[in-house]
Design a protein around this motif. Structure first.
Motif, PDB file in Angstrom:
ATOM      1  N   ILE A  47       0.839  -1.204   0.000  1.00  0.00           N
ATOM      2  CA  ILE A  47       0.000   0.000   0.000  1.00  0.00           C
ATOM      3  C   ILE A  47       0.870   1.250   0.000  1.00  0.00           C
ATOM      4  CG2 ILE A  47      -1.598   1.368   1.405  1.00  0.00           C
ATOM      5  CD1 ILE A  47      -2.863  -1.320   2.262  1.00  0.00           C
ATOM      6  N   GLN A  48       1.936   1.233   0.814  1.00  0.00           N
ATOM      7  CA  GLN A  48       2.832   2.388   0.871  1.00  0.00           C
ATOM      8  C   GLN A  48       3.561   2.585  -0.457  1.00  0.00           C
ATOM      9  OE1 GLN A  48       3.245   4.706   3.284  1.00  0.00           O
ATOM     10  NE2 GLN A  48       1.565   3.719   4.413  1.00  0.00           N
ATOM     11  N   VAL A  49       3.971   1.489  -1.093  1.00  0.00           N
ATOM     12  CA  VAL A  49       4.654   1.601  -2.388  1.00  0.00           C
ATOM     13  C   VAL A  49       3.751   2.297  -3.394  1.00  0.00           C
ATOM     14  CG1 VAL A  49       5.574   0.316  -4.349  1.00  0.00           C
ATOM     15  CG2 VAL A  49       6.169  -0.379  -2.018  1.00  0.00           C
ATOM     16  N   GLU A  50       2.478   1.926  -3.414  1.00  0.00           N
ATOM     17  CA  GLU A  50       1.557   2.558  -4.365  1.00  0.00           C
ATOM     18  C   GLU A  50       1.398   4.049  -4.074  1.00  0.00           C
ATOM     19  OE1 GLU A  50       0.586   1.083  -7.079  1.00  0.00           O
ATOM     20  OE2 GLU A  50       1.758  -0.616  -6.320  1.00  0.00           O
ATOM     21  N   LYS A  51       1.429   4.423  -2.799  1.00  0.00           N
ATOM     22  CA  LYS A  51       1.318   5.840  -2.439  1.00  0.00           C
ATOM     23  C   LYS A  51       2.523   6.637  -2.907  1.00  0.00           C
ATOM     24  CE  LYS A  51      -1.533   5.354   1.752  1.00  0.00           C
ATOM     25  NZ  LYS A  51      -1.567   5.532   3.223  1.00  0.00           N
ATOM     26  N   GLU A  59      13.520   1.529  -7.085  1.00  0.00           N
ATOM     27  CA  GLU A  59      13.947   0.373  -6.304  1.00  0.00           C
ATOM     28  C   GLU A  59      13.523   0.551  -4.855  1.00  0.00           C
ATOM     29  OE1 GLU A  59      18.171   0.517  -6.859  1.00  0.00           O
ATOM     30  OE2 GLU A  59      18.471   1.934  -5.210  1.00  0.00           O
ATOM     31  N   ILE A  60      13.582  -0.542  -4.085  1.00  0.00           N
ATOM     32  CA  ILE A  60      13.195  -0.539  -2.682  1.00  0.00           C
ATOM     33  C   ILE A  60      14.316  -1.168  -1.863  1.00  0.00           C
ATOM     34  CG2 ILE A  60      11.542  -1.435  -0.979  1.00  0.00           C
ATOM     35  CD1 ILE A  60       9.474  -1.530  -3.274  1.00  0.00           C
ATOM     36  N   ALA A  93       4.940  -8.710  -6.083  1.00  0.00           N
ATOM     37  CA  ALA A  93       3.746  -7.896  -5.864  1.00  0.00           C
ATOM     38  C   ALA A  93       3.842  -6.506  -6.470  1.00  0.00           C
ATOM     39  CB  ALA A  93       3.467  -7.785  -4.363  1.00  0.00           C
ATOM     40  N   VAL A  94       5.025  -5.863  -6.399  1.00  0.00           N
ATOM     41  CA  VAL A  94       5.125  -4.458  -6.812  1.00  0.00           C
ATOM     42  C   VAL A  94       5.923  -4.258  -8.097  1.00  0.00           C
ATOM     43  CG1 VAL A  94       4.902  -3.706  -4.415  1.00  0.00           C
ATOM     44  CG2 VAL A  94       7.190  -3.977  -5.391  1.00  0.00           C
ATOM     45  N   GLN A  95       6.546  -5.335  -8.583  1.00  0.00           N
ATOM     46  CA  GLN A  95       7.291  -5.272  -9.845  1.00  0.00           C
ATOM     47  C   GLN A  95       8.405  -4.226  -9.818  1.00  0.00           C
ATOM     48  OE1 GLN A  95       6.669  -7.510 -12.682  1.00  0.00           O
ATOM     49  NE2 GLN A  95       5.848  -8.472 -10.821  1.00  0.00           N
ATOM     50  N   LEU A  96       9.129  -4.218  -8.715  1.00  0.00           N
ATOM     51  CA  LEU A  96      10.307  -3.367  -8.559  1.00  0.00           C
ATOM     52  C   LEU A  96      11.411  -4.196  -7.907  1.00  0.00           C
ATOM     53  CD1 LEU A  96       8.720  -0.077  -7.136  1.00  0.00           C
ATOM     54  CD2 LEU A  96       9.859  -0.297  -9.350  1.00  0.00           C
ATOM     55  N   PRO A  97      12.683  -3.891  -8.183  1.00  0.00           N
ATOM     56  CA  PRO A  97      13.760  -4.600  -7.487  1.00  0.00           C
ATOM     57  C   PRO A  97      13.767  -4.255  -6.000  1.00  0.00           C
ATOM     58  CG  PRO A  97      14.650  -2.842  -8.863  1.00  0.00           C
ATOM     59  CD  PRO A  97      13.202  -2.939  -9.195  1.00  0.00           C
ATOM     60  N   VAL A  98      13.966  -5.273  -5.173  1.00  0.00           N
ATOM     61  CA  VAL A  98      13.961  -5.107  -3.724  1.00  0.00           C
ATOM     62  C   VAL A  98      15.285  -5.627  -3.170  1.00  0.00           C
ATOM     63  CG1 VAL A  98      12.850  -5.767  -1.549  1.00  0.00           C
ATOM     64  CG2 VAL A  98      11.447  -5.340  -3.595  1.00  0.00           C
TER      65      VAL A  98
END
Length: 306
Positions: A47-51, A59-60, A93-98
């Motif tokens: 939810i925070q990533v979408e915000k 990246e995360i 879930a977010v389609q970003l490198p973590v």
């Protein structure tokens, strides 16, 4: 241009920060209410990533308690997680490198890249809180050990057959030199008619750090004597570490480092190791966020050296 969403998982809160060009342009926090609830934790982060997507996140980076190996959290007892493949699940879930790392290592990286350890080739980072953790820099590189367990400074045996520790041993350094140990010393030593008892309305068991240091600053002799003993315990442990590791800098983090007691500790340490600089860590509670924000570069360098 890289825009990193840095996440610092803690037992009471999750901190977020968006880092661009070496500084945070936005920060946020939320209470940690996901003990043992893997699905709830992952959904909350999603939810925070979408915000934050409107900032152009690329990246995360995540710092978490526990041992981290290949993006999986092991034995994060304060969060209630073991064998949580947080990197894989979030990337799906977010389609970003973590990128993931132990929170103490992340805080050490933060201080090394942005804070009090900049320019130090050999250094110790101590986090003084409920226990004592930290990290170690050798020849400019973070040293994690053969099993990724280096930096558990609080569990070296400071006092043989001393106070029992939750780890199962006796006499661990953190039973004498952590912030929890300081307050326990004060509770056990305070007289019924002293200033510390006055600040707690006689309920000395409710004494906290703020009350204790208020007594110190007010000139209370009991509190001053307790602080003298505590800083001796802390300095003794640092001296022992320096006898083995001989680093040039020791940075001390945690709320206790902002009380002014580091000056007392430094004087005691430098009577044995005069060239070592003992100083407060400069990034405070944001050290973990800063470290999480540079995990991709750090882990890439680690992979190159494997």
């Amino acid at each position: 241009m890289t825009a990193t969403l840095a996440i610092d998982l803690g037992g009471s809160k999750i901190a977020y920060g968006l880092l661009k060009n070496g500084s945070f342009i936005e920060k946020a926090e939320q209470p940690f209410r996901f003990f043992g609830d893997e699905k709830g934790l992952l959904e909350a982060i999603e939810i925070q990533v979408e915000k934050w997507r409107s900032y152009g996140i690329t990246e995360i980076g995540i710092g978490s308690p526990g041992r981290i190996n290949d993006g999986t959290i092991y034995s994060a007892v304060n969060l209630g997680y073991d064998l949580l493949p947080i990197q894989k699940k979030l990337e799906e879930a977010v389609q970003l490198p973590v990128y993931t790392e132990n929170d103490a290592t992340a805080a050490l990286l933060g201080e090394l890249v942005f804070g009090s350890l900049q320019g130090s080739s050999n250094a110790i980072f101590l986090t003084i809180g409920t226990g004592i953790g930290g990290g170690l820099v050798i020849d400019g590189k973070v040293y994690k050990g053969a099993a990724n367990k280096a930096g558990e400074f609080g569990h070296y045996t400071y006092m043989r057959n001393g106070i029992s520790c939750s780890c199962g041993k006796k006499g661990c350094w953190e039973m004498y030199a952590s912030s929890k140990a300081l307050i326990q010393m004060a509770i056990e030593s305070a007289s019924k008619d002293g200033m510390m008892a006055e600040f707690t309305d006689g309920a000395i068991e409710s004494l906290n750090g703020k009350m204790f240091f208020k007594a110190v600053s007010s000139g209370d002799r009991e509190a001053i004597l307790i602080l003298e003993q505590f800083t001796t315990y802390l300095a003794d442990g640092i001296v022992d570490l320096l006898d083995i590791l001989d680093v040039e800098t020791v940075a001390v983090g945690g709320g206790i480092s902002r009380t002014g007691l580091i000056d007392l500790v430094r004087n005691k340490v430098q009577s044995f190791h005069p060239t070592c600089n003992v100083q407060p860590a400069s990034l405070g509670n944001d050290a973990g966020l800063y470290g999480a924000a540079v995990l991709s570069a750090y882990l890439s360098r680690e992979a190159e050296h494997d």
